[in-house]
Design an enzyme around this catalytic site. Sequence first.
Site, PDB file in Angstrom:
ATOM      1  N   ASP A  26       0.851  -1.167   0.000  1.00  0.00           N
ATOM      2  CA  ASP A  26       0.000   0.000   0.000  1.00  0.00           C
ATOM      3  C   ASP A  26       0.898   1.231   0.000  1.00  0.00           C
ATOM      4  OD1 ASP A  26      -1.824   1.766   2.435  1.00  0.00           O
ATOM      5  OD2 ASP A  26      -2.416   1.499   0.345  1.00  0.00           O
ATOM      6  N   ASP A 368      -1.852  -0.608   5.946  1.00  0.00           N
ATOM      7  CA  ASP A 368      -2.142  -0.072   7.265  1.00  0.00           C
ATOM      8  C   ASP A 368      -3.623   0.226   7.464  1.00  0.00           C
ATOM      9  OD1 ASP A 368      -1.700   3.494   6.948  1.00  0.00           O
ATOM     10  OD2 ASP A 368      -2.188   2.016   5.423  1.00  0.00           O
ATOM     11  N   ASP A 372      -7.110  -2.367   3.450  1.00  0.00           N
ATOM     12  CA  ASP A 372      -6.078  -3.348   3.102  1.00  0.00           C
ATOM     13  C   ASP A 372      -6.362  -4.719   3.682  1.00  0.00           C
ATOM     14  OD1 ASP A 372      -3.748  -0.735   3.737  1.00  0.00           O
ATOM     15  OD2 ASP A 372      -4.453  -1.442   1.775  1.00  0.00           O
TER      16      ASP A 372
END
Lengths: 674, 284
Positions: A26, A368, A372
């Site tokens: 990410d 985080d 996700d």
Amino acid sequence: MARKNCLVKNLEAVETLGSTSTICSDKTGTLTQNRMTVAHMWFDNQIHEADTTEDQSGSSFDKSSLTWSSLARVAALCNRAVFKAAQDALPILKRDVAGDASESALLKCIELSCGSVKVMREKNKKVAEIPFNSTNKYQLSIHDTVEGESESSYLLVMKGAPERILDRCSTIMVQGKEQPMDEEMKEAFQNAYLELGGLGERVLGFCHVFMSEEKYPKGFAFDTDDVNFQTDNLCFVGLMSMIDPPRAAVPDAVGKCRSAGIKVIMVTGDHPITAKAIAKGVGIISEGNETVEDIAARLNIPVAQVNPRDAKACVIHGTDLKDLSQDQMDDILRNHTEIVFARTSPQQKLIIVEGCQRLGAIVAVTGDGVNDSPALKKADIGVAMGISGSDVSKQAADMILLDDNFASIVTGVEEGRLIFDNLKKSIAYTLTSNIPEITPFLFFILVNIPLPLGTITILCIDLGTDMVPAISLAYEAAESDIMKRQPRNPQRDKLVNERLISIAYGQIGMIQALGGFFAYFVIMAENGFLPSVLVGIRLNWDDRSTNDLEDSYGQQWTYEQRKIVEFTCHTAFFVSIVVVQWADVIICKTRRNSVFQQGMKNKILIFGLFEETALAAFLSYCPGMDVALRMYPLKPSWWFIAFPYSFLIFVYDEIRKLILRRNPGGWVEKETYY
Amino acid sequence: MAKDGEKSGWKEYIWNPRTREFLGRTASSWGLILLFYVVFYIFLAGLFTLTMYVMLQTLDDHKPTWQDRLSTPGMVIRPKAGEYFEIIYNTENTESWDMYTQTLDKFLAPYNSSEQALKNDECTPDQYFQQEDSGSVKNNPKRSCQFNRTILEDCSGIHDRYYGYQSGKPCIIIKLNRVIGMLPGKDGQAPFVTCGAKREDSEKIGELMYFPPNGTFNLMYYPYYGKKAQVNYSQPLVAVKFLNITQNEDVNIECKINANNIPLGSERDKFAGRVSFKLRINTK
């Protein structure tokens, strides 16, 4: 791992990390600091760079220009963000701010470069303001001027979308002097705007005007609803652009992952241009690699004409992702080495992970946010950020980076690979002793000799002396090349393969067995039973009623007397296995390097060597062992019987590894490198 | 369909006609690896043989390097008492004791006077028959002393062909195991055998008679020099005759060697310096 700030939630995850071949990361908060920071400024017809490092270690820019002080003043005054209370002790960049991301960035930048914003705001008190609205795309505020600053009583400061600001300006400040705006200036402005935008930064324009004293004397009632003051013919001061910078350790970590053969893919919900800029910044898209759009722009041809095979990198938009079939997705994943997925939804993140896994990759996902979590769960190993991560992502993950340091993933990969290697070594060591343990019984049955090695002594090896050395191999340091290798292919690179068995059972194990048998024959012979009389003697030997069994010299032995010799042979065979296992543990330390290169730094292994020898001596010599375990004291010379075989094992394997190093890819490596 | 795929997968693994691989290796690959192993094992066999040869060179031809395990020589009886160390027979039933007498006949055959006269010397009794080497000059082959069957008198089988079995007064012959270099009984005191009853059977054992008298092993039969040096060694024997053993009862007997320089055997070894057996003579 905990010492390196990696919280591992399930231990197998570390081994999986070692075999990782793809990392889907990410962007915001994982690769970047999740903190808008002012990166560039444009004033005096020049782009200046600001310091975006976390600890202000970068270079500073020239602050002497008057334009800069005006720009700083506009940025400080036309700003509703404030530092939260009681944070004076903290460094500026770490302080909490009440306000939106862009304004916080500006506040911190000005505080860092010019000093207390609070003081500035107190000097120029706010009189009126029009907050930001998305129709106008600007915000402005009117402040008292400081005594002696100018004839005017009021200063109007405005900031917003650069093109809107420029439209309202008739003059521009250059080197502190106001100049009329001309086409050349406008073009310079456009170029700067394009350049900063192309870097993926968020750009804001700033302007001001000292309100004329006649029209707006002190005490003028400014009406913000029904605007009764000038909002054009302002003086353009400059641009400031900000970016969410990458974390300091990330470019290095990405570089290490690549040289370890791991593909790093960025998967983000953010804008493609920003994503691409960050990807270039951290090394996910490396220097010299272009997407199809880059090639099209460079060669000045339409995108459709570019050969897709020329572009090793690509940036895929989420909306395009929706229309892709599985095969097309596989195609993209297979043919591009550097991929960025932008504007993806959580489901799409999941689809990407599944796509990679379909191609046979072991996928690690770092993230985080809540969005996700599905991907974190689906991945072979999920890594969550510890400090800035959401609780959901931490729940879904297998590993948590306690200090949000992406570089810890590299540590994790290294640890995982090391564990796999050391497991191989430990298994090779333990399996080797099977041959000298089983061949005595085989020969006992097939050749009818008295049993060379008994059950209790076998157990003493497997459960006693071999334990500590086998475990000590897990603490072995990495052989040099661990992060320069390709990731393990889970189908082909097995933990235990034919080569390992070939070495352990076919080669080293056989030498060990010979060492043990030699000890057996020596003791028998020295007591009077030469090898020739032993063959075929088994039935008489084991017959309790034969108490005058004749040896090679004509002496006669009772059952117990010859059994004591037999048990002494068991003890000696056991000690011989210990002696040859010394050599075995030393050669199992390394699979490719020489022991002289690797060194003997593994203290636990050295301890293990001493401990197993001491245990063997104890079992042989401790009074009462003859009754308890039927293990008898050995004459000192008998300890040295297996030494030549131990030495042979060491020399043989060192030569094998030497040939292996000198001829990479050769027959020796193919057949014996496990 | 999936199973077919699996099966053909297995078959392919065993013999792949396309790549000509048997169990995953081509013929040349098999050849190389087998060649390697053949050479490797030949080398190991050679090395092993070499070490064995070196070891065998260090051994003395006539005496083993270590004899500490034979510090107390073993004792055995003839006839062998079978697995359970018992001699059980019925005086009326010839077949039940026939095998014992036959065994004794066979065992004592080499001790016939005629044969002994051929093989061995008449030695001076009551002293060790030392035939030492002097330095590197070996005094080989060494001579042995005669042990004639007649020494056993009533138990020699000469006068009583049945060794007393038929009459319920059986003879048991006792042998002391040979140990190279052993000199039992210092200061001229010959070692002798005594038999007694074990545990509660002391009343049942009755009277015993030893041949030679006192059940001694004469000193002239020692030391033993090993079968290579002393080819025709005649091992001395002691016979014990049970004159009035209680019949139709189990009698546990233990015969011990008494010598002032033979240590007592370990508790564990029932045959070191002693021998135990059960005797039961049935009359019905």
